[in-house]
Design a protein around this motif. Structure first.
Motif, short mmCIF file in Angstrom:
data_model
loop_
_atom_site.label_atom_id
_atom_site.label_comp_id
_atom_site.label_asym_id
_atom_site.label_seq_id
_atom_site.Cartn_x
_atom_site.Cartn_y
_atom_site.Cartn_z
N VAL A 1 -4.43 -7.71 1.54
CA VAL A 1 -5.55 -6.94 2.10
C VAL A 1 -5.78 -5.68 1.27
N GLU A 2 -4.70 -5.05 0.84
CA GLU A 2 -4.81 -3.84 0.02
C GLU A 2 -5.44 -4.17 -1.35
N CYS A 3 -5.05 -5.29 -1.95
CA CYS A 3 -5.68 -5.73 -3.22
C CYS A 3 -7.17 -5.89 -3.03
N THR A 4 -7.54 -6.50 -1.91
CA THR A 4 -8.96 -6.70 -1.61
C THR A 4 -9.67 -5.36 -1.50
N ARG A 5 -9.06 -4.45 -0.75
CA ARG A 5 -9.65 -3.12 -0.57
C ARG A 5 -9.87 -2.42 -1.91
N LEU A 6 -8.87 -2.49 -2.78
CA LEU A 6 -8.99 -1.81 -4.07
C LEU A 6 -10.14 -2.38 -4.90
N SER A 7 -10.29 -3.70 -4.88
CA SER A 7 -11.40 -4.31 -5.64
C SER A 7 -12.75 -3.94 -5.05
N ARG B 1 19.89 -1.60 9.47
CA ARG B 1 18.56 -1.09 9.85
C ARG B 1 17.91 -0.35 8.69
N LYS B 2 18.69 0.48 8.04
CA LYS B 2 18.17 1.23 6.89
C LYS B 2 17.80 0.29 5.76
N LYS B 3 18.70 -0.69 5.51
CA LYS B 3 18.43 -1.64 4.43
C LYS B 3 17.16 -2.44 4.70
N LEU B 4 16.96 -2.77 5.97
CA LEU B 4 15.77 -3.53 6.33
C LEU B 4 14.49 -2.72 6.09
N GLY B 5 14.52 -1.47 6.50
CA GLY B 5 13.35 -0.61 6.27
C GLY B 5 13.02 -0.54 4.79
N HIS B 6 14.04 -0.35 3.99
CA HIS B 6 13.86 -0.28 2.54
C HIS B 6 13.36 -1.61 1.99
N ALA B 7 13.91 -2.71 2.51
CA ALA B 7 13.53 -4.04 2.02
C ALA B 7 12.08 -4.36 2.36
N ILE B 8 11.64 -3.95 3.53
CA ILE B 8 10.24 -4.18 3.92
C ILE B 8 9.32 -3.46 2.94
N SER B 9 9.59 -2.18 2.73
CA SER B 9 8.77 -1.37 1.85
C SER B 9 8.77 -1.94 0.43
N ASP B 10 9.96 -2.27 -0.05
CA ASP B 10 10.09 -2.77 -1.41
C ASP B 10 9.37 -4.11 -1.58
N THR B 11 9.54 -5.02 -0.61
CA THR B 11 8.91 -6.34 -0.69
C THR B 11 7.38 -6.21 -0.70
N LEU B 12 6.86 -5.40 0.20
CA LEU B 12 5.39 -5.26 0.27
C LEU B 12 4.84 -4.62 -1.01
N HIS B 13 5.57 -3.65 -1.56
CA HIS B 13 5.08 -3.00 -2.78
C HIS B 13 5.17 -3.89 -4.00
N ARG B 14 6.24 -4.68 -4.08
CA ARG B 14 6.31 -5.63 -5.20
C ARG B 14 5.18 -6.64 -5.10
N ALA B 15 4.88 -7.06 -3.86
CA ALA B 15 3.77 -8.01 -3.65
C ALA B 15 2.44 -7.40 -4.06
N LEU B 16 2.27 -6.13 -3.74
CA LEU B 16 1.02 -5.45 -4.12
C LEU B 16 0.89 -5.39 -5.65
N GLU B 17 1.99 -5.05 -6.31
CA GLU B 17 1.96 -4.99 -7.78
C GLU B 17 1.67 -6.35 -8.39
N SER B 18 2.11 -7.41 -7.72
CA SER B 18 1.87 -8.78 -8.21
C SER B 18 0.50 -9.30 -7.80
N GLN B 19 -0.30 -8.44 -7.17
CA GLN B 19 -1.61 -8.85 -6.64
C GLN B 19 -1.49 -9.95 -5.59
N GLY B 20 -0.41 -9.91 -4.82
CA GLY B 20 -0.27 -10.83 -3.70
C GLY B 20 0.33 -12.18 -4.06
N SER B 21 0.41 -13.04 -3.07
CA SER B 21 0.97 -14.39 -3.24
C SER B 21 -0.16 -15.40 -3.20
#
Length: 282
Positions: free
Chosen positions: A7-13, A206-226
């Motif tokens: 959705v963020e990739c779409t917004r940016l375009s 809990r902390k690792k999960l929060g970090h993993a969520i953020s990291d996963t979503l940001h890597r996906a954004l950089e890859s322009q999604g799946s």
DNA sequence: CCGCTGGCCTGCGAGC
DNA sequence: TGCTCGCAGGCCAGCG
């Protein structure tokens, strides 16, 4: 189809159409087959000669802000995408909304095969903020820095403690923007079993999960999604994403875990699949 | 307030 | 070849 990163990739375009004078916003003939769009053209007529000032993202929702009070709430659903289409080019086969501009040769078309998407006019910004799904929306999973303290506090809410962590990760009231792919990937990165109850998660998990969520979503954004399967995600410029190349568990049941070579398994949660490694994720 | 179920949709591949 | 079934990245109204 799309989760927060898509959705963020779409917004940016779509920034390409900001501040362009609108010639027309139009529901297609096809869209009139469906109740949610039927007889609503009048609501779109008033957008003639107006401009999109900006588009805000709330989780997987897009809020279209104009140079007058009306706001449009747009959701891509499972299969929705915005596509730039040349004047002389045919519209995509499941086009529901078409936007034309005075200053642009291209029009932008909302193509939505499964028709789970939304495109609704609201009276004002305040009205849309009172709309339940927006009002109740949780932490933005793509927020930087990720608000880990809020995440830890929210996890302690009484309605979450005796539920499975894999289950509540799709709850947009907790973290908005996670969908079925990235919940599995985030849990794998955090090495947490999706069936584990929230109350049994250690502070470190809990902390690792929060970090993993953020990291996963940001890597996906950089890859322009799946982008995979039959109806791959595309940005409005028809670029496909590459995040699927680094997926570790999603869709990989019966394949071997890249870390420990145990077979990845899939379980059902409310009709949706969660993938995980039974050895890495205890 | 809460969580759960079924409904909303089309298209594709597997299996018969 | 054609049929049915299950499945697909999400949300929401209605119910208990």
């Amino acid at each position: 189809m799309p989760e927060g990163p898509e959705v963020e990739c779409t917004r940016l375009s779509l920034q390409a159409i900001f501040n362009k004078k609108i010639k027309q916003i139009q529901f297609t003939n096809l869209s009139q087959k469906y109740k949610k769009y039927r007889f609503k053209q009048k609501e779109l007529d008033i957008f003639e000669d107006k401009k999109i000032k900006t588009i805000e993202r709330k989780g997987k929702f897009l809020m279209w802000i104009f140079n007058f009070e009306k706001v449009i709430l747009n959701h891509l659903g499972m299969s929705g995408k915005w596509i730039f289409v040349e004047e002389n080019e045919e519209n995509p086969s499941h086009a529901k909304v078409i936007i034309k501009f005075h200053e642009l040769k291209q029009k932008v078309v909302f193509d939505d095969v499964r028709n789970f998407g939304q495109f609704r006019v609201f009276e004002s910004y305040e009205t849309i903020l009172r709309h339940d799904p927006i009002r109740k929306i949780g932490i933005d999973g793509l927020a930087l820095p990720f608000p880990i303290d809020t995440f830890l506090t929210e996890l302690k809410r009484s309605n979450y403690i005796n539920r499975e962590i894999g289950d509540i990760l799709l709850d947009q009231k907790l973290v908005a923007g996670i969908g079925n792919i990235y919940r599995s990937e985030a849990l794998f990165q955090a090495k947490i079993n999706p069936t584990k109850l929230v109350e049994n998660l250690s502070p470190n998990e809990r902390k690792k999960l929060g970090h993993a969520i953020s990291d996963t979503l940001h890597r996906a954004l950089e890859s322009q999604g799946s982008s995979f399967n039959i109806q791959p995600f595309q940005t409005p410029f028809r670029e496909e994403g590459s995040a699927q190349q680094w997926h570790k568990v999603y869709g990989k049941q019966d394949q071997l875990c890249q870390v420990c070579e145990t077979e990845i398994v899939a379980i059902k949660n409310k009709g949706r699949r969660i993938f995980f490694c039974p050895k890495c994720q205890k």
